[in-house]
Design an enzyme around this catalytic site. Structure first.
Site, PDB file in Angstrom:
ATOM      1  N   GLY A  76       0.775  -1.242   0.000  1.00 43.46           N
ATOM      2  CA  GLY A  76       0.000   0.000   0.000  1.00 43.46           C
ATOM      3  C   GLY A  76       0.801   1.283   0.000  1.00 43.46           C
ATOM      4  O   GLY A  76       0.349   2.298  -0.514  1.00 43.46           O
TER       5      GLY A  76
ATOM      6  N   GLU B 153       4.215   4.118   6.034  1.00 43.55           N
ATOM      7  CA  GLU B 153       2.961   3.349   5.974  1.00 43.55           C
ATOM      8  C   GLU B 153       1.930   4.062   5.114  1.00 43.55           C
ATOM      9  O   GLU B 153       1.963   5.291   4.982  1.00 43.55           O
ATOM     10  CB  GLU B 153       2.377   3.237   7.400  1.00 43.55           C
ATOM     11  CG  GLU B 153       2.717   1.951   8.117  1.00 43.55           C
ATOM     12  CD  GLU B 153       1.777   0.806   7.740  1.00 43.55           C
ATOM     13  OE1 GLU B 153       1.217   0.816   6.631  1.00 43.55           O
ATOM     14  OE2 GLU B 153       1.620  -0.103   8.573  1.00 43.55           O
ATOM     15  N   ASP B 154       0.982   3.313   4.568  1.00 46.15           N
ATOM     16  CA  ASP B 154      -0.119   3.930   3.814  1.00 46.15           C
ATOM     17  C   ASP B 154      -1.197   4.455   4.756  1.00 46.15           C
ATOM     18  O   ASP B 154      -1.587   5.601   4.704  1.00 46.15           O
ATOM     19  CB  ASP B 154      -0.711   2.950   2.786  1.00 46.15           C
ATOM     20  CG  ASP B 154      -1.145   1.608   3.396  1.00 46.15           C
ATOM     21  OD1 ASP B 154      -0.915   1.375   4.597  1.00 46.15           O
ATOM     22  OD2 ASP B 154      -1.716   0.785   2.659  1.00 46.15           O
TER      23      ASP B 154
ATOM     24  N   ASP C 284      -4.917   2.087  10.705  1.00 42.89           N
ATOM     25  CA  ASP C 284      -6.342   1.888  10.983  1.00 42.89           C
ATOM     26  C   ASP C 284      -6.475   1.448  12.447  1.00 42.89           C
ATOM     27  O   ASP C 284      -6.530   2.274  13.351  1.00 42.89           O
ATOM     28  CB  ASP C 284      -6.868   0.853   9.983  1.00 42.89           C
ATOM     29  CG  ASP C 284      -8.370   0.664  10.046  1.00 42.89           C
ATOM     30  OD1 ASP C 284      -9.023   1.355  10.848  1.00 42.89           O
ATOM     31  OD2 ASP C 284      -8.897  -0.172   9.293  1.00 42.89           O
TER      32      ASP C 284
ATOM     33  N   PHE D 241     -13.797   2.993   4.206  1.00 39.68           N
ATOM     34  CA  PHE D 241     -12.727   2.315   3.484  1.00 39.68           C
ATOM     35  C   PHE D 241     -12.389   3.144   2.245  1.00 39.68           C
ATOM     36  O   PHE D 241     -13.269   3.561   1.502  1.00 39.68           O
ATOM     37  CB  PHE D 241     -13.159   0.911   3.073  1.00 39.68           C
ATOM     38  CG  PHE D 241     -11.999   0.017   2.767  1.00 39.68           C
ATOM     39  CD1 PHE D 241     -11.358  -0.678   3.775  1.00 39.68           C
ATOM     40  CD2 PHE D 241     -11.532  -0.113   1.467  1.00 39.68           C
ATOM     41  CE1 PHE D 241     -10.263  -1.489   3.501  1.00 39.68           C
ATOM     42  CE2 PHE D 241     -10.441  -0.924   1.179  1.00 39.68           C
ATOM     43  CZ  PHE D 241      -9.814  -1.617   2.196  1.00 39.68           C
ATOM     44  N   VAL D 242     -11.101   3.388   2.027  1.00 44.83           N
ATOM     45  CA  VAL D 242     -10.687   4.235   0.899  1.00 44.83           C
ATOM     46  C   VAL D 242      -9.769   3.483  -0.058  1.00 44.83           C
ATOM     47  O   VAL D 242      -9.103   2.504   0.332  1.00 44.83           O
ATOM     48  CB  VAL D 242      -9.999   5.536   1.393  1.00 44.83           C
ATOM     49  CG1 VAL D 242     -10.987   6.433   2.117  1.00 44.83           C
ATOM     50  CG2 VAL D 242      -8.790   5.223   2.282  1.00 44.83           C
TER      51      VAL D 242
ATOM     52  N   ASP E  41      -5.737  -0.396  -2.008  1.00 49.12           N
ATOM     53  CA  ASP E  41      -6.458  -1.295  -2.908  1.00 49.12           C
ATOM     54  C   ASP E  41      -7.688  -1.944  -2.264  1.00 49.12           C
ATOM     55  O   ASP E  41      -7.870  -1.908  -1.047  1.00 49.12           O
ATOM     56  CB  ASP E  41      -5.530  -2.426  -3.352  1.00 49.12           C
ATOM     57  CG  ASP E  41      -5.361  -3.473  -2.239  1.00 49.12           C
ATOM     58  OD1 ASP E  41      -5.082  -3.080  -1.086  1.00 49.12           O
ATOM     59  OD2 ASP E  41      -5.550  -4.673  -2.516  1.00 49.12           O
TER      60      ASP E  41
ATOM     61  N   ARG F  76      -4.945   0.581  -6.993  1.00 46.03           N
ATOM     62  CA  ARG F  76      -3.693   1.138  -6.460  1.00 46.03           C
ATOM     63  C   ARG F  76      -3.159   2.266  -7.345  1.00 46.03           C
ATOM     64  O   ARG F  76      -2.527   3.194  -6.852  1.00 46.03           O
ATOM     65  CB  ARG F  76      -2.619   0.046  -6.377  1.00 46.03           C
ATOM     66  CG  ARG F  76      -2.877  -0.999  -5.288  1.00 46.03           C
ATOM     67  CD  ARG F  76      -1.596  -1.748  -5.000  1.00 46.03           C
ATOM     68  NE  ARG F  76      -1.815  -3.018  -4.337  1.00 46.03           N
ATOM     69  CZ  ARG F  76      -1.966  -3.180  -3.014  1.00 46.03           C
ATOM     70  NH1 ARG F  76      -1.943  -2.133  -2.219  1.00 46.03           N
ATOM     71  NH2 ARG F  76      -2.148  -4.384  -2.505  1.00 46.03           N
TER      72      ARG F  76
HETATM   73  P1  IMP Z   1      -4.318  -1.814  10.747  1.00 46.70           P
HETATM   74  O1  IMP Z   1      -3.420  -2.953  11.060  1.00 46.70           O
HETATM   75  O2  IMP Z   1      -5.739  -2.073  11.152  1.00 46.70           O
HETATM   76  O3  IMP Z   1      -3.823  -0.480  11.244  1.00 46.70           O
HETATM   77  O4  IMP Z   1      -4.430  -1.749   9.177  1.00 46.70           O
HETATM   78  C1  IMP Z   1      -3.421  -1.273   8.417  1.00 46.70           C
HETATM   79  C2  IMP Z   1      -3.459  -1.859   7.019  1.00 46.70           C
HETATM   80  O5  IMP Z   1      -4.795  -2.203   6.599  1.00 46.70           O
HETATM   81  C3  IMP Z   1      -3.007  -0.809   6.048  1.00 46.70           C
HETATM   82  O6  IMP Z   1      -1.604  -0.839   5.888  1.00 46.70           O
HETATM   83  C4  IMP Z   1      -3.773  -1.164   4.781  1.00 46.70           C
HETATM   84  O7  IMP Z   1      -3.051  -2.108   4.034  1.00 46.70           O
HETATM   85  C5  IMP Z   1      -5.056  -1.790   5.275  1.00 46.70           C
HETATM   86  N1  IMP Z   1      -6.158  -0.817   5.290  1.00 46.70           N
HETATM   87  C6  IMP Z   1      -6.780  -0.291   6.376  1.00 46.70           C
HETATM   88  N2  IMP Z   1      -7.736   0.572   6.018  1.00 46.70           N
HETATM   89  C7  IMP Z   1      -7.729   0.608   4.672  1.00 46.70           C
HETATM   90  C8  IMP Z   1      -8.494   1.334   3.685  1.00 46.70           C
HETATM   91  O8  IMP Z   1      -9.392   2.171   3.982  1.00 46.70           O
HETATM   92  N3  IMP Z   1      -8.187   1.093   2.389  1.00 46.70           N
HETATM   93  C9  IMP Z   1      -7.214   0.210   1.998  1.00 46.70           C
HETATM   94  N4  IMP Z   1      -6.473  -0.471   2.880  1.00 46.70           N
HETATM   95  C10 IMP Z   1      -6.729  -0.280   4.197  1.00 46.70           C
END
Ligand code: IMP
Length: 187
Positions: A53, A108-109, A112, A161-162, A168, A174
């Protein structure tokens, strides 16, 4: 017979309202690049891109940092083929570079729940870097950025969700230049 035309994101009903335009993203990345340049001064940061991402963000960010940066890649997976987290983080590809004594910036992208970041931080800190900071393009409003120790944040966004600019759904979107809300066709 001529091949079917490629799909345009403009006509895709799953691409919802724009969250961030290409210009907004570029402007914020210029600012983050300036911040990193000032903060790192004579240190040579190692930018660690969290695949897949963050690939677009890393590419643009690295070019806005006016220092001799190095880059490396790590890949984790926490989402299956869906928009819901599986709750399990798995290392898919490890770094090539030795982190001992390095000034690491984890790129990081989106943060969440913070599950991915907690996993990566534990894994990278154990390798003895001189410093470890986190730079994320996006963070959810709900994320505990202080608790997670996130120093650089591009934008905070609400819970939807984006997609786009590296982000993606099932490996699609992407390469979209802007970031938009994903409209799930099944809902
Ligand atoms: P976390 O572990 O819940 O913080 O999630 C982080 C990862 O989930 C990110 O690096 C993304 O790959 C994916 N992710 C979380 N939210 C989104 C979203 O809105 N769109 C796309 N990928 C997401």
């Amino acid at each position: 017979m001529s091949p079917a035309p490629l799909e345009s994101f403009d006509d895709d009903p799953c691409v919802g309202s724009t969250v961030l335009t290409e210009e907004q993203i570029a402007e914020r990345i210029r600012e983050l690049g300036r911040e990193l340049t000032e903060d790192y001064g004579d240190r040579r940061p190692l930018l660690v891109c969290v695949l897949r991402g963050a690939y677009a963000f890393l590419t643009d960010l690295a070019r806005e940092v006016d220092l001799p940066v190095e880059i490396d890649f790590i890949a984790v997976s926490s989402y299956g083929a869906s928009t819901r987290t599986s709750g399990v983080v798995r290392l898919v590809k490890d770094l090539d570079v030795d982190l001992t004594g390095r000034h690491v910036v984890l790129v990081e992208d989106i943060v969440d729940t913070g599950l991915t970041l907690r996993y990566l931080r534990r894994s990278l800190e154990a390798r003895g870097p001189a410093s470890l900071e986190v730079c994320t393009l996006l963070a959810r409003e709900s994320a505990d950025l202080e608790g997670l120790g996130v120093r650089y944040v591009g934008f905070t966004i609400p819970g939807e969700f984006v997609i786009g600019y590296g982000l993606d759904v099932d490996e699609r979107y992407r390469n979209m230049r802007h970031i938009a809300v994903y409209v799930d066709p099944g809902v």
